[in-house]
Write an enzyme that holds these catalytic residues in place. Structure first.
Site, PDB file in Angstrom:
ATOM      1  N   GLU A  93      45.776   9.988  33.145  1.00  0.00           N
ATOM      2  CA  GLU A  93      46.185  10.984  32.154  1.00  0.00           C
ATOM      3  C   GLU A  93      47.692  11.204  32.248  1.00  0.00           C
ATOM      4  O   GLU A  93      48.299  11.020  33.307  1.00  0.00           O
ATOM      5  CB  GLU A  93      45.384  12.275  32.398  1.00  0.00           C
ATOM      6  CG  GLU A  93      45.694  13.461  31.519  1.00  0.00           C
ATOM      7  CD  GLU A  93      45.518  13.275  30.014  1.00  0.00           C
ATOM      8  OE1 GLU A  93      46.007  12.262  29.486  1.00  0.00           O
ATOM      9  OE2 GLU A  93      44.954  14.167  29.367  1.00  0.00           O
ATOM     10  N   ASP A  94      48.294  11.568  31.127  1.00  0.00           N
ATOM     11  CA  ASP A  94      49.742  11.791  31.118  1.00  0.00           C
ATOM     12  C   ASP A  94      50.120  13.062  31.865  1.00  0.00           C
ATOM     13  O   ASP A  94      51.016  13.065  32.702  1.00  0.00           O
ATOM     14  CB  ASP A  94      50.281  11.830  29.677  1.00  0.00           C
ATOM     15  CG  ASP A  94      49.522  12.786  28.756  1.00  0.00           C
ATOM     16  OD1 ASP A  94      48.591  13.481  29.221  1.00  0.00           O
ATOM     17  OD2 ASP A  94      49.856  12.836  27.554  1.00  0.00           O
ATOM     18  N   ASP A  97      47.836  20.132  32.626  1.00  0.00           N
ATOM     19  CA  ASP A  97      48.461  21.381  32.202  1.00  0.00           C
ATOM     20  C   ASP A  97      47.496  22.529  32.535  1.00  0.00           C
ATOM     21  O   ASP A  97      47.432  22.968  33.677  1.00  0.00           O
ATOM     22  CB  ASP A  97      48.772  21.251  30.703  1.00  0.00           C
ATOM     23  CG  ASP A  97      49.626  22.370  30.156  1.00  0.00           C
ATOM     24  OD1 ASP A  97      50.557  22.803  30.839  1.00  0.00           O
ATOM     25  OD2 ASP A  97      49.366  22.805  29.027  1.00  0.00           O
ATOM     26  N   PHE A 146      57.920  22.404  27.686  1.00  0.00           N
ATOM     27  CA  PHE A 146      57.294  21.377  26.854  1.00  0.00           C
ATOM     28  C   PHE A 146      58.067  20.068  26.967  1.00  0.00           C
ATOM     29  O   PHE A 146      59.263  20.014  26.711  1.00  0.00           O
ATOM     30  CB  PHE A 146      57.196  21.819  25.395  1.00  0.00           C
ATOM     31  CG  PHE A 146      56.212  20.977  24.632  1.00  0.00           C
ATOM     32  CD1 PHE A 146      54.853  21.228  24.736  1.00  0.00           C
ATOM     33  CD2 PHE A 146      56.643  19.913  23.858  1.00  0.00           C
ATOM     34  CE1 PHE A 146      53.928  20.422  24.072  1.00  0.00           C
ATOM     35  CE2 PHE A 146      55.723  19.096  23.181  1.00  0.00           C
ATOM     36  CZ  PHE A 146      54.366  19.366  23.283  1.00  0.00           C
ATOM     37  N   ARG A 159      56.973   9.652  21.452  1.00  0.00           N
ATOM     38  CA  ARG A 159      56.174   8.947  22.469  1.00  0.00           C
ATOM     39  C   ARG A 159      56.909   7.709  22.995  1.00  0.00           C
ATOM     40  O   ARG A 159      56.665   7.249  24.104  1.00  0.00           O
ATOM     41  CB  ARG A 159      54.837   8.483  21.877  1.00  0.00           C
ATOM     42  CG  ARG A 159      53.882   9.603  21.505  1.00  0.00           C
ATOM     43  CD  ARG A 159      52.490   9.013  21.267  1.00  0.00           C
ATOM     44  NE  ARG A 159      51.593   9.887  20.532  1.00  0.00           N
ATOM     45  CZ  ARG A 159      50.833  10.826  21.082  1.00  0.00           C
ATOM     46  NH1 ARG A 159      50.883  11.033  22.378  1.00  0.00           N
ATOM     47  NH2 ARG A 159      50.031  11.565  20.343  1.00  0.00           N
TER      48      ARG A 159
HETATM   49  P1  IMP Z   1      45.284  20.501  29.554  1.00  0.00           P
HETATM   50  O1  IMP Z   1      43.862  20.414  29.126  1.00  0.00           O
HETATM   51  O2  IMP Z   1      45.916  21.792  29.153  1.00  0.00           O
HETATM   52  O3  IMP Z   1      45.515  20.173  30.997  1.00  0.00           O
HETATM   53  O4  IMP Z   1      46.007  19.546  28.580  1.00  0.00           O
HETATM   54  C1  IMP Z   1      46.547  18.375  28.796  1.00  0.00           C
HETATM   55  C2  IMP Z   1      46.958  17.812  27.457  1.00  0.00           C
HETATM   56  O5  IMP Z   1      47.844  18.715  26.740  1.00  0.00           O
HETATM   57  C3  IMP Z   1      47.752  16.570  27.692  1.00  0.00           C
HETATM   58  O6  IMP Z   1      46.925  15.441  27.675  1.00  0.00           O
HETATM   59  C4  IMP Z   1      48.772  16.583  26.588  1.00  0.00           C
HETATM   60  O7  IMP Z   1      48.248  15.900  25.473  1.00  0.00           O
HETATM   61  C5  IMP Z   1      48.963  18.020  26.223  1.00  0.00           C
HETATM   62  N1  IMP Z   1      50.193  18.581  26.824  1.00  0.00           N
HETATM   63  C6  IMP Z   1      50.286  19.510  27.795  1.00  0.00           C
HETATM   64  N2  IMP Z   1      51.560  19.784  28.112  1.00  0.00           N
HETATM   65  C7  IMP Z   1      52.307  18.976  27.316  1.00  0.00           C
HETATM   66  C8  IMP Z   1      53.742  18.778  27.180  1.00  0.00           C
HETATM   67  O8  IMP Z   1      54.589  19.371  27.863  1.00  0.00           O
HETATM   68  N3  IMP Z   1      54.127  17.872  26.255  1.00  0.00           N
HETATM   69  C9  IMP Z   1      53.240  17.167  25.491  1.00  0.00           C
HETATM   70  N4  IMP Z   1      51.904  17.315  25.591  1.00  0.00           N
HETATM   71  C10 IMP Z   1      51.445  18.217  26.497  1.00  0.00           C
HETATM   72 MG    MG Z   2      46.993  13.668  26.361  1.00  0.00          MG
END
Ligand code: IMP
Ligand code: MG
Length: 171
Positions: A93-94, A97, A146, A159
């Site tokens: 995963e990237d 969060d 962000f 991207r």
């Molecule tokens: P989580 O479920 O909140 O942990 O979400 C993770 C997803 O939110 C990631 O796979 C990203 O697609 C998106 N995301 C969270 N923070 C960022 C950011 O700083 N930039 C871009 N996408 C983000």
């Molecule tokens: Mg993502």
């Protein structure tokens, strides 16, 4: 000053992660499960630096809005192409969060009885966590700003950047 991770820093860290993962999975073949779309750049670099064989599959999940964040409702938009029973699976995963996406995907794949299931994230924003979730491998711990680039988007833009930067309001 705006937060930045340079291309060189990313490439060096991805190589270190690949070393660590290759050691841990020695003698095995790993199934890399990329979470679309954000993880595809990281996954492509990581898999080419691994010293063990891998196969790749992808999942796509719906993102939740502000409202659904508290419920953790995530929906599968595209499931894996292949079963993962008895496989060594590494979710790629990237960014971690709130943790809602990864904890959902983790439980979903766990039910399919892989031999092992671990997660690697390039970025971790621990201050934003809503559900308790820890990745097995983390590239960089980052501040709660962000970020775009290296697969991460803002409205599908940026991207393609080979580095990661904080998205600033005035460009
Ligand atoms: P989580 O479920 O909140 O942990 O979400 C993770 C997803 O939110 C990631 O796979 C990203 O697609 C998106 N995301 C969270 N923070 C960022 C950011 O700083 N930039 C871009 N996408 C983000
Ligand atoms: Mg993502």
């Amino acid at each position: 000053m705006a937060f930045l991770i340079t291309e060189e820093q990313i490439q060096r860290r991805v190589a270190e992660l690949a070393e660590e993962i290759s050691r841990d999975y020695e003698g095995k073949e790993v199934i890399l499960v990329g979470v679309l779309k954000g993880a595809f750049v990281f996954l492509a670099d990581l898999m080419r630096k691994l010293k063990i064989p891998s196969r790749v599959d992808f999942l796509a999940v719906s993102s939740y809005g502000k409202f659904t964040e508290s419920t953790g409702q995530v929906k599968i938009l595209k499931d894996l192409d292949y079963p993962i029973e008895n496989e060594d699976v590494l979710i790629v995963e990237d960014i971690l969060d709130t943790g809602l996406t990864l904890s959902y995907i983790y439980s979903l794949l766990k039910e399919r009885n892989p031999r092992s299931l671990k997660t690697v994230v390039l970025l971790d924003k621990p201050e934003k966590r809503v559900v308790d979730f820890k990745a097995d491998y983390v590239g960089f711990v980052v501040p709660p700003v962000f970020l775009v680039g290296y697969g991460l988007d803002a409205g599908e833009r940026f991207r393609y950047l080979p580095y990661i930067k904080e998205l600033e309001e005035n460009g």
